[in-house]
Structure formats: C-alpha cells, structure tokens
Write an enzyme that holds these catalytic residues in place. Sequence first.
Site, PDB file in Angstrom:
ATOM      1  N   ASP A  67       0.812  -1.215   0.000  1.00 37.55           N
ATOM      2  CA  ASP A  67       0.000   0.000   0.000  1.00 37.55           C
ATOM      3  C   ASP A  67       0.848   1.270   0.000  1.00 37.55           C
ATOM      4  O   ASP A  67       2.074   1.218   0.162  1.00 37.55           O
ATOM      5  CB  ASP A  67      -0.958  -0.004   1.208  1.00 37.55           C
ATOM      6  CG  ASP A  67      -0.286  -0.394   2.524  1.00 37.55           C
ATOM      7  OD1 ASP A  67       0.960  -0.410   2.579  1.00 37.55           O
ATOM      8  OD2 ASP A  67      -0.997  -0.689   3.491  1.00 37.55           O
ATOM      9  N   ASN A 139      -7.057  -2.962  14.679  1.00 39.08           N
ATOM     10  CA  ASN A 139      -8.461  -3.255  14.356  1.00 39.08           C
ATOM     11  C   ASN A 139      -8.588  -4.436  13.389  1.00 39.08           C
ATOM     12  O   ASN A 139      -9.658  -4.673  12.839  1.00 39.08           O
ATOM     13  CB  ASN A 139      -9.151  -2.014  13.777  1.00 39.08           C
ATOM     14  CG  ASN A 139      -8.533  -1.561  12.458  1.00 39.08           C
ATOM     15  OD1 ASN A 139      -7.592  -2.180  11.965  1.00 39.08           O
ATOM     16  ND2 ASN A 139      -9.037  -0.476  11.903  1.00 39.08           N
ATOM     17  N   HIS A 141      -6.953  -4.773  10.492  1.00 40.12           N
ATOM     18  CA  HIS A 141      -6.772  -4.501   9.061  1.00 40.12           C
ATOM     19  C   HIS A 141      -5.480  -5.116   8.534  1.00 40.12           C
ATOM     20  O   HIS A 141      -4.516  -5.307   9.262  1.00 40.12           O
ATOM     21  CB  HIS A 141      -6.890  -2.998   8.734  1.00 40.12           C
ATOM     22  CG  HIS A 141      -5.749  -2.124   9.119  1.00 40.12           C
ATOM     23  ND1 HIS A 141      -5.925  -0.814   9.512  1.00 40.12           N
ATOM     24  CD2 HIS A 141      -4.417  -2.329   9.150  1.00 40.12           C
ATOM     25  CE1 HIS A 141      -4.752  -0.276   9.751  1.00 40.12           C
ATOM     26  NE2 HIS A 141      -3.820  -1.174   9.549  1.00 40.12           N
ATOM     27  N   GLU A 146      -9.555  -1.827   5.754  1.00 45.74           N
ATOM     28  CA  GLU A 146     -10.123  -1.599   7.073  1.00 45.74           C
ATOM     29  C   GLU A 146     -11.292  -2.554   7.307  1.00 45.74           C
ATOM     30  O   GLU A 146     -11.794  -3.161   6.348  1.00 45.74           O
ATOM     31  CB  GLU A 146     -10.617  -0.148   7.164  1.00 45.74           C
ATOM     32  CG  GLU A 146      -9.537   0.907   6.908  1.00 45.74           C
ATOM     33  CD  GLU A 146      -8.635   1.157   8.118  1.00 45.74           C
ATOM     34  OE1 GLU A 146      -8.532   0.282   9.003  1.00 45.74           O
ATOM     35  OE2 GLU A 146      -8.029   2.246   8.164  1.00 45.74           O
TER      36      GLU A 146
END
Length: 266
Positions: A67, A139, A141, A146
């Site tokens: 990314d 979280n 991801h 996400e």
Amino acid sequence: MEIVICPDRDKGAAIAADIVARYLDRLQQPILGLATGSTPKPLYHLLAERHHRGELSFRRCITFNLDEYVGLTPTHPQSYRYYMQQHLFDRVDIDPNKTHVPDGLPADPAVLRETCRDYEAKIAALGGIHLQLLGIGANGHIGFNEPMSSLASRTGIRTLSRQTITDNARFFQRSEDVPRYAISMGIGTILAAEHCLLLAFGDRKARAVAAAIEGPLTARCPASALQMHPYATLILDEAAASDLQCRPEYDWAAANALGTPGTNNF
Ligand code: GLP
C-alpha cells in the site's frame, strides 16, 4: 494456518528472515509482497545484514508493496516508498526498477484507479506473488483494508478509518497533513499470493490476532480472511499471542511439525 509463537520479536524476525531467504535462494525470479509499519523493521534489518555479510542477494527479486498513502511524494518521510528505501531497498542489491510501491500521486481518482488496475495487471503478468509479508492493524486490518472491506477486494483506493487517521496523526506535524486515503492491495489480491506470512508483535495486537485466528471469518476482522488461505504462516511473540484460547494446540503442532517454520501449511 501455521501459528509460530516466539519468546520475543527478535526471534520472530529471525524466523521470518529464514523464510524470506528460502524464497530468495530457491527461486529464479522470486516475487515478494512487502509490508511497512514498525512490525517488519527488525526483519528488514536482518535481511540487510545478511546481504551485507554476502549471504543473501536480492538481485533476481521483484517486489510489490501492499500500500501507499494518496497525496505523499516518494520523498516524503512518511510515504511508504521512502520507508522502503530507508529500511530495505537502499541497503541491498535490489534493482530499483524491480521495486513497486503504488503511486499515490496525483490525488486524482481517475488516475489512481488506472494505477490500481496497472498494479494488479503487473502482478498477474508476472504470475503472482510467491511470498506476501503482512502486518496487522490493532483493528484487524491488513494492508489498508479496514474492517468491513470486501474479502474479495482487489487493489484500489481506500478511505482510511477514523481510528487509523488518529493513530497516524503522531507522524505528521499538522492534523490536516494526515492522509485520508490510500491505495492498497485488496484482500483478494493478498489471498492470491502463494504464501502469506503475517507478523504481529506486542500486546496491542493481541485482540486482533485472536480474532484473526480463532474468531469467525468476517469482514469485521479483515485478517480473518487468512483462514481461507491454503498457506498462511503467522509469527507472533508471546504478547501478541496472549489472547489465544487454543494455545496448547498451537504448541503441540509446532513441537510435532515435520518441517521448519514456514513450511507447515495446514
Ligand atoms: C499500517 C499499514 C499496515 C500495517 C499496520 C500496522 O496501517 N498500512 O500494512 O500492518 O499499519 O502497523 P505497525 O506494524 O506499525 O503496528
């Protein structure tokens, strides 16, 4: 999933370095998927050291990063391109033309969509990624996928969650400079890699790790998609493994494994 629990992150990074080295040594044209963040730093350091000692070459290797932020130049100290140059590419013998980090500029949706299509096409044209490194967000991801991202998503533009933007604010001088968007390989792109190698260190990751390994397969925890991968290795330190319920099973499997870590796909 192969769960490898190590006493600390240094041991975890050393095992990961052995796995990466196997691909670099064994394949004619190894294709690595790379990750950023604090987690893979000790791994990149070990790889650079092994290269320095003449034990490892990246000359035949092609890389694709997971990314990149939208709107940051490659020379921006918070860009993932800059991170990769600093932590790995400038320290080893890789051909710069064979390193790929998605280009988050210009911040024009039409251009970015084209970039994403090209990125997928390039990976496919080379026959796919052999080994994909992954970290995990608190979280759950992976990349910048996400919670609630499609588990079949491909490389695309992602809107960062409020949590991620808040987490990242510490790296930027002004809150308005914190990127709101990123380009990320999709979960489908990640799952298409032959072998996924996820690293997680520290108690901040314990909940996400437990959800990814033992929770239901759900878009709420993008990393749980690895349950569907035929060959996923997860390297954890004790702290990141501290919420796992089935620990005795992992210890038993590790103690009785036929192969070395990273070769036991079950
Ligand atoms: C970022 C990256 C992820 C990375 C995650 C965890 O959001 N896009 O690829 O896994 O952070 O970062 P860290 O390793 O610093 O905890």
